[in-house]
Scaffold this active site. Structure first.
Site, short mmCIF file in Angstrom:
data_model
loop_
_atom_site.label_atom_id
_atom_site.label_comp_id
_atom_site.label_asym_id
_atom_site.label_seq_id
_atom_site.Cartn_x
_atom_site.Cartn_y
_atom_site.Cartn_z
N TYR A 32 5.64 -33.02 13.69
CA TYR A 32 4.27 -33.42 13.37
C TYR A 32 4.05 -34.74 12.83
O TYR A 32 3.15 -35.50 12.43
CB TYR A 32 3.52 -32.38 12.59
CG TYR A 32 3.35 -31.31 13.30
CD1 TYR A 32 2.54 -30.94 14.32
CD2 TYR A 32 3.85 -29.95 12.63
CE1 TYR A 32 2.47 -29.71 15.11
CE2 TYR A 32 3.74 -28.63 13.40
CZ TYR A 32 2.79 -28.47 14.47
OH TYR A 32 2.70 -27.49 15.13
N PRO A 92 -6.07 -24.97 10.45
CA PRO A 92 -4.91 -24.40 9.48
C PRO A 92 -3.85 -24.97 9.53
O PRO A 92 -3.09 -25.37 10.54
CB PRO A 92 -4.88 -22.66 9.93
CG PRO A 92 -5.35 -22.75 11.54
CD PRO A 92 -6.54 -23.77 11.51
N ASN A 93 -3.17 -25.09 8.54
CA ASN A 93 -2.12 -25.60 8.00
C ASN A 93 -1.88 -27.21 8.28
O ASN A 93 -0.63 -27.83 8.09
CB ASN A 93 -0.93 -24.88 8.77
CG ASN A 93 -0.97 -23.53 8.61
OD1 ASN A 93 -0.64 -23.19 7.54
ND2 ASN A 93 -0.65 -22.70 9.56
N ALA A 115 -3.38 -23.87 15.26
CA ALA A 115 -3.01 -22.71 15.85
C ALA A 115 -4.10 -21.68 16.46
O ALA A 115 -4.14 -21.21 17.48
CB ALA A 115 -2.48 -21.71 14.64
N GLU A 132 -11.02 -32.45 21.97
CA GLU A 132 -9.87 -31.71 21.22
C GLU A 132 -8.38 -32.45 21.16
O GLU A 132 -8.24 -33.13 22.24
CB GLU A 132 -9.38 -30.44 22.11
CG GLU A 132 -8.26 -29.41 21.51
CD GLU A 132 -7.88 -28.42 22.66
OE1 GLU A 132 -8.59 -28.05 23.62
OE2 GLU A 132 -6.70 -28.22 22.64
N HIS A 135 -4.56 -33.01 19.36
CA HIS A 135 -3.19 -32.33 18.85
C HIS A 135 -2.14 -33.55 18.44
O HIS A 135 -2.32 -34.33 19.39
CB HIS A 135 -2.68 -31.53 19.92
CG HIS A 135 -3.59 -30.38 20.16
ND1 HIS A 135 -3.70 -29.36 19.45
CD2 HIS A 135 -4.42 -30.13 21.25
CE1 HIS A 135 -4.73 -28.32 19.93
NE2 HIS A 135 -4.97 -28.90 21.14
N ASN A 150 -8.97 -30.78 15.86
CA ASN A 150 -7.78 -30.18 16.05
C ASN A 150 -7.70 -28.88 15.44
O ASN A 150 -7.55 -28.52 14.25
CB ASN A 150 -6.72 -30.87 15.33
CG ASN A 150 -5.20 -30.59 15.47
OD1 ASN A 150 -5.01 -29.60 15.82
ND2 ASN A 150 -4.36 -31.39 15.00
N ARG A 157 5.94 -27.67 24.62
CA ARG A 157 6.49 -26.98 23.51
C ARG A 157 6.27 -25.39 23.91
O ARG A 157 6.43 -25.19 25.20
CB ARG A 157 5.53 -26.95 22.20
CG ARG A 157 5.66 -28.47 21.59
CD ARG A 157 4.66 -28.64 20.39
NE ARG A 157 5.31 -27.67 19.37
CZ ARG A 157 4.66 -27.34 18.22
NH1 ARG A 157 3.45 -27.90 18.12
NH2 ARG A 157 5.07 -26.61 17.31
N ARG A 187 5.47 -30.60 6.64
CA ARG A 187 5.50 -29.45 7.42
C ARG A 187 6.14 -29.79 8.92
O ARG A 187 5.58 -30.71 9.54
CB ARG A 187 3.98 -29.02 7.93
CG ARG A 187 3.71 -28.19 8.80
CD ARG A 187 2.30 -28.04 9.38
NE ARG A 187 2.20 -26.72 10.29
CZ ARG A 187 1.54 -26.66 11.24
NH1 ARG A 187 0.48 -27.65 11.37
NH2 ARG A 187 1.50 -25.91 12.33
C1 DQA Z 1 -1.25 -28.63 16.66
C2 DQA Z 1 -0.63 -27.72 17.63
C3 DQA Z 1 -0.53 -26.49 17.66
O1 DQA Z 1 0.07 -25.68 18.73
C4 DQA Z 1 -0.33 -26.10 16.14
O2 DQA Z 1 -0.30 -24.55 15.96
C5 DQA Z 1 -0.76 -26.72 15.07
C6 DQA Z 1 -0.76 -28.22 15.31
C7 DQA Z 1 -0.99 -30.21 16.63
O3 DQA Z 1 -1.76 -30.93 16.04
O4 DQA Z 1 0.08 -30.64 17.39
O5 DQA Z 1 -0.85 -26.28 13.91
O6 DQA Z 1 -2.54 -28.58 16.65
#
Ligand code: DQA
Length: 150
Positions: free
Chosen positions: A23, A10-11, A77, A98, A100, A74, A107, A18
């Site tokens: 990011y 998501p997002n 959240a 995984e 990120h 990835n 963080r 964003r």
């Molecule tokens: C994320 C890190 C997560 O904590 C966050 O909710 C994201 C992006 C990252 O790629 O740094 O949406 O997965």
């Protein structure tokens, strides 16, 4: 040919506008283009799925059992909340890495825990777009070693 499913949670569709300080400035399309460049160079097939919906991500992982040699994910959240995504990764038994963009361990405390990491081969966190490319390399290396090309 090695086949990999890349899942963006998501997002991540909002990348490029964003929280750019966290990011980076690259859009999801730019990250996907870098991934596909790598894939072309390496002779690997990468199918890319992005969804803001947990169930859609669970479905994509479930379907990967039929065709994918590996999963790069990835979970965004959902990393920190989703038992369903963790269970899907564990259920299909397809090796998963995984990734990120940000360093989740540097963080907020709620980001320090990943429900996915214990069922993944490993986690790469904090290298922006390179996290994806490093993750792909790690997955490819693992699959070559195991000879688990489908
Ligand atoms: C994320 C890190 C997560 O904590 C966050 O909710 C994201 C992006 C990252 O790629 O740094 O949406 O997965």
């Amino acid at each position: 040919m090695m086949r990999i499913l890349l899942i963006h949670g998501p997002n991540l569709n909002l990348l490029g506008r964003r929280e750019m300080a966290v990011y980076g400035e690259k859009t999801l399309e730019e990250i996907n283009a870098a991934v596909q460049d790598w894939a072309e160079q390496e002779g690997v097939k990468v199918k890319i799925v992005q969804s803001n919906h947990e169930g859609a991500l669970v479905d994509a992982i479930g379907e990967a059992a039929d065709w994918a040699d590996g999963i790069l994910i990835n979970p965004a959240a959902y990393t920190h909340t989703s038992v369903a995504i963790r269970d899907a990764v564990a259920a299909v038994g397809v090796p998963a890495v995984e990734v990120h963009l940000s360093n989740i361990h540097a963080r907020e405390e709620f980001r320090h825990v990943s429900l996915i990491a214990p069922v993944a081969l490993g986690q790469i966190s904090g290298f922006g777009t390179d996290s994806y490319l490093l993750g792909l390399q790690a997955l490819q290396g693992h699959l070559k070693q195991q000879g688990t090309d489908k």
